[in-house]
Design a protein around this motif. Structure first.
Motif, mmCIF file in Angstrom:
data_model
loop_
_atom_site.group_PDB
_atom_site.id
_atom_site.type_symbol
_atom_site.label_atom_id
_atom_site.label_comp_id
_atom_site.label_asym_id
_atom_site.label_seq_id
_atom_site.Cartn_x
_atom_site.Cartn_y
_atom_site.Cartn_z
ATOM 1 N N GLY A 57 -27.382 -16.430 -42.100
ATOM 2 C CA GLY A 57 -27.255 -15.966 -40.725
ATOM 3 C C GLY A 57 -25.858 -15.454 -40.445
ATOM 4 N N ARG A 65 -23.990 -11.267 -40.354
ATOM 5 C CA ARG A 65 -23.308 -10.739 -39.172
ATOM 6 C C ARG A 65 -21.846 -10.420 -39.454
ATOM 7 N N CYS A 98 -32.538 -8.730 -33.714
ATOM 8 C CA CYS A 98 -32.784 -10.145 -34.043
ATOM 9 C C CYS A 98 -31.483 -10.877 -34.324
ATOM 10 N N ARG A 99 -30.559 -10.248 -35.014
ATOM 11 C CA ARG A 99 -29.283 -10.901 -35.327
ATOM 12 C C ARG A 99 -28.518 -11.270 -34.067
ATOM 13 N N ILE A 147 -31.285 -14.303 -32.170
ATOM 14 C CA ILE A 147 -31.861 -15.463 -32.861
ATOM 15 C C ILE A 147 -30.739 -16.373 -33.336
ATOM 16 N N GLU A 192 -28.373 -18.731 -35.495
ATOM 17 C CA GLU A 192 -28.047 -18.602 -36.908
ATOM 18 C C GLU A 192 -28.876 -19.542 -37.774
ATOM 19 N N ASP A 214 -32.121 -17.819 -38.385
ATOM 20 C CA ASP A 214 -32.041 -16.400 -38.738
ATOM 21 C C ASP A 214 -32.733 -16.080 -40.063
ATOM 22 N N THR A 238 -35.727 -13.640 -38.635
ATOM 23 C CA THR A 238 -35.319 -12.231 -38.609
ATOM 24 C C THR A 238 -36.119 -11.372 -39.584
#
Length: 525
Positions: free
Chosen positions: A70, A74, A258-259, A262, A264, A267, A271
Motif C-alpha cells: 500500500g 503511493r 483507490c489508492r 482505500i 493502506e 490496499d 485495489t
C-alpha cells in the motif's frame, strides 16, 4: 494530506540514497522500493533505516527499501517525480535556456552546422512541450518498445510467406513442416499485442503494469465470444490495441482513485480487485465495441484514402511527413500503423511516409556536389549518408539540410514525389505495405508485403525510393541555394574564417532557415 505524506516520505529518502543524480532506475514490488544506484557508497544507511516509514533495507541487485504494501505504491510515483525534478539539465536543455551558442553565430563548416542543428533541436524540444504533444509523446512511449518484436515477427512472417510459395510450387518440399512453425512464431506476438499495450500504458501513466495487462487480456480472451452486447457476440480481439489502450488508461484512473481512498492495510487486496473488476466490465460492455468500430473505420479510411486519392494523397503524405515530425504530431500515427498491421497484416501508410527519407538522401547528395570546396560539410555527408539510406535521417537533417534551410524544403519535395508514385500504384491496385513500424529506407525491404507477389511489391517500393532520390537531388541542386549563400559556403576556409572577404558568412544560413525546427526523420519517430 495523504499525498503530501507520501511525498514527504519520498523527499526524506532521496538525499539519503545519494540524491537524484545517483538514482539510475526506480521500480517497486508489493512491499519494496527498488532503486538502481550509480554509487552505493553514497547511501546513508543508518539514517535511512531510522526513518519512521522505512521498515528495513535489502542491498541486493537493486537497493531495496521496505515500505510495506500500500505505502510503496503511493511513495514510488512521488519518488520518481522528485528524481526527475532533481536531475541536472542535459545538453539539449542547456541549449534551450540559452547556454548553447546562438544559432547562426558560427561559420560554414560542418561543426557550425551541427551546432545550429543542436540549437534547433533544443528549440523544437521546448516548443513541443504542449499538452497535446506531450500526450502524443506518451502514446509513442507505449508503442515504441514494441517495435523490436514487430520487426522480428514481421521478418519471420515474410520468410514464412516466401517459404509457403516455394513449397506450394514443389520447391523445397523438405521445408514444408517449417511453414506452420514459422506461422506460429510470427503470429504469437500479434495475437497478444493488446496485453503488451496494456502493460506499457499502465507503466507510462503511473499505474501498476500487470493490472494494465490484466484488463487488456480480456480483449484477446477466447471466452469473450460468450458475451453479448447489443444483441451481438463479441469477437476475441475486437477493438485491438485501441481497446487495450483505453482499458489500461481507465484501469490507471481507477487504481489511483483507490489508492487515495482505500486504507493502506486493505490496499493490496481491494485495489487490484476493484481495478480489474470495474475496468473489465466497462471493457466488455463498452470499450470493445466502440474501439472495434474505430479500428474498422481506420482500416476503411486508409484504404479509401489511397484508392480514391492515389497520387495526390501520396504526394501530400510523403511531402508533409517531415514537417509533421517537426510539430511532434507524427506520434499520433503509431497506433494507426499498429491497428492496420493488426487488421490487414501490413500498414500501407508507412512505405509512403518512408519516401520522406528518400527525398532527404537525394537532397544531401545534391548538397555534396554543390559544395565542392566545403570539405567539412562534404565529410559530414559522407559519414551520414549510409545511415540515411537505411532510414536513419537525423544526422543528415540536423547536420546538413535543416541548418542550411532551403535543402530541407527541397528534401520534402523529393519525399512528395516518391510518396505520389507509391500512392498512384496503390490506386491502380498494387498495394505496398510494411509488416512492422520503425525502419524505413533500405531497411524496410525485408518487411514489405502487399496484395501482389513480393517481387512486384519490392519493385514498386524501390521505384518510389528512386523517385524520391532523383527528385530530392534535382530540386536541391537547382533550387536549394541562393546565389550568395552558395558563394559563401564554397569559399576557401581562410577566406571564410577571417580574410575580410566575408563580413558574416553565416548570414546566408540564418536568412534561409525554415521557421519550424525538425525532429526525428524515421516514420516511427
Amino acid at each position: 494530506m495523504a499525498e503530501n505524506k507520501h511525498r514527504d516520505i519520498a523527499a526524506s529518502i532521496l538525499p539519503l540514497v545519494g540524491g537524484a543524480g545517483n538514482v539510475t532506475s526506480v521500480a517497486h514490488c508489493m512491499t519494496r522500493l527498488r532503486l538502481g544506484l550509480a554509487d552505493r557508497s553514497l547511501v546513508q544507511e543508518d539514517p535511512l533505516k531510522a526513518l519512521p516509514a522505512v521498515m528495513g533495507v535489502v542491498d541486493d541487485d537493486t537497493y531495496q527499501i521496505v515500505l510495506g504494501p500500500g505505502a510503496v505504491a503511493r511513495v514510488t510515483p512521488e519518488f520518481e517525480q522528485l528524481v526527475a525534478e532533481g536531475r541536472p539539465a542535459g545538453p539539449a536543455d542547456s541549449a534551450a535556456d540559452g547556454s548553447a551558442p546562438a544559432a547562426g553565430t558560427g561559420g560554414t563548416s560542418a561543426e557550425d552546422l551541427a551546432a545550429r542543428g543542436a540549437a534547433i533541436r533544443a528549440e523544437r524540444k521546448q516548443r513541443n512541450a504542449t499538452p497535446v504533444k506531450l500526450f502524443l509523446r506518451r502514446i509513442a512511449n507505449i508503442f515504441v518498445p514494441l517495435i523490436p518484436a514487430l520487426i522480428g515477427c514481421g521478418i519471420v512472417a515474410g520468410l514464412n510467406g516466401l517459404l509457403t510459395n516455394l513449397t506450394g510450387t514443389g520447391h523445397l518440399t523438405w521445408a514444408a513442416p517449417l511453414v506452420p512453425a514459422l506461422a506460429a512464431i510470427a503470429s504469437g506476438f500479434m495475437s497478444l499485442i493488446a496485453v503488451f499495450v496494456g502493460i506499457n500504458t499502465a507503466k507510462e501513466f503511473g499505474g501498476t503494469p500487470v493490472l494494465g495487462g490484466a484488463v487488456a487480456a480480456v480483449i484477446v480472451f477466447a471466452g469473450v465470444s460468450n458475451v453479448h452486447v447489443l444483441g451481438q457476440k463479441l469477437a476475441p480481439g475486437q477493438g485491438g490495441v485501441l481497446g487495450a489502450l483505453g482499458a489500461a488508461l481507465l484501469a490507471v484512473r481507477i487504481e489511483k482513485w483507490c489508492r487515495r481512498w482505500i486504507p493502506e492495510a486493505l490496499d493490496v487486496l481491494i485495489t487490484p480487485t476493484i481495478t480489474v473488476l470495474v475496468t473489465g466490465l466497462v471493457t466488455l460492455f463498452g470499450l470493445m465495441f466502440v474501439a472495434g468500430e474505430v479500428s474498422t473505420a481506420i482500416g476503411t479510411g486508409a484504404d479509401w484514402l489511397l484508392s480514391a486519392g492515389g497520387a495526390p494523397a501520396g504526394f501530400v503524405l510523403g511531402g508533409l511527413f517531415l514537417p509533421l515530425v517537426m510539430l511532434g504530431l507524427h506520434q499520433a500515427l503509431i497506433p494507426i500503423h499498429t491497428t492496420l498491421i493488426e487488421q490487414q497484416q501490413y500498414t500501407v501508410l508507412l512505405p509512403i511516409l518512408a519516401m520522406a527519407g528518400a527525398g532527404q538522401v537525394g537532397a544531401a547528395i545534391a548538397v555534396y556536389f554543390r559544395l565542392r570546396r566545403n570539405a567539412s560539410i562534404r565529410k559530414t555527408i559522407r559519414s551520414a549518408l549510409p545511415a540515411g539510406l537505411l532510414g536513419v535521417g537525423e544526422p543528415l537533417i540536423y547536420g546538413v539540410s535543416l541548418p542550411l534551410g532551403r535543402p530541407f524544403v527541397t528534401a520534402c519535395v523529393g519525399g512528395a514525389f516518391g510518396g505520389g508514385f507509391v500512392g498512384l500504384l496503390n490506386q491502380l491496385g498494387d498495394s505496398v505495405g510494411s509488416t512492422a513500424i520503425g525502419p524505413s529506407g533500405w531497411a524496410l525491404f525485408p518487411l514489405l508485403d502487399g496484395n501482389k507477389p513480393l517481387g512486384t511489391v519490392v519493385a514498386i517500393y524501390a521505384a518510389g525510393l528512386l523517385a524520391g532520390y532523383v527528385t530530392g537531388f534535382l530540386a536541391t541542386y537547382f533550387f536549394g541555394f541562393g546565389k550568395q549563400m552558395l558563394t559563401d559556403l564554397n569559399r576557401a576556409p581562410q577566406e571564410a574564417s577571417g580574410g575580410g572577404a566575408v563580413a558574416d558568412p553565416a548570414a546566408a544560413l540564418v536568412h534561409e532557415t525554415p521557421a519550424e525546427p525538425a525532429g526525428a526523420a524515421t516514420p516511427a519517430g
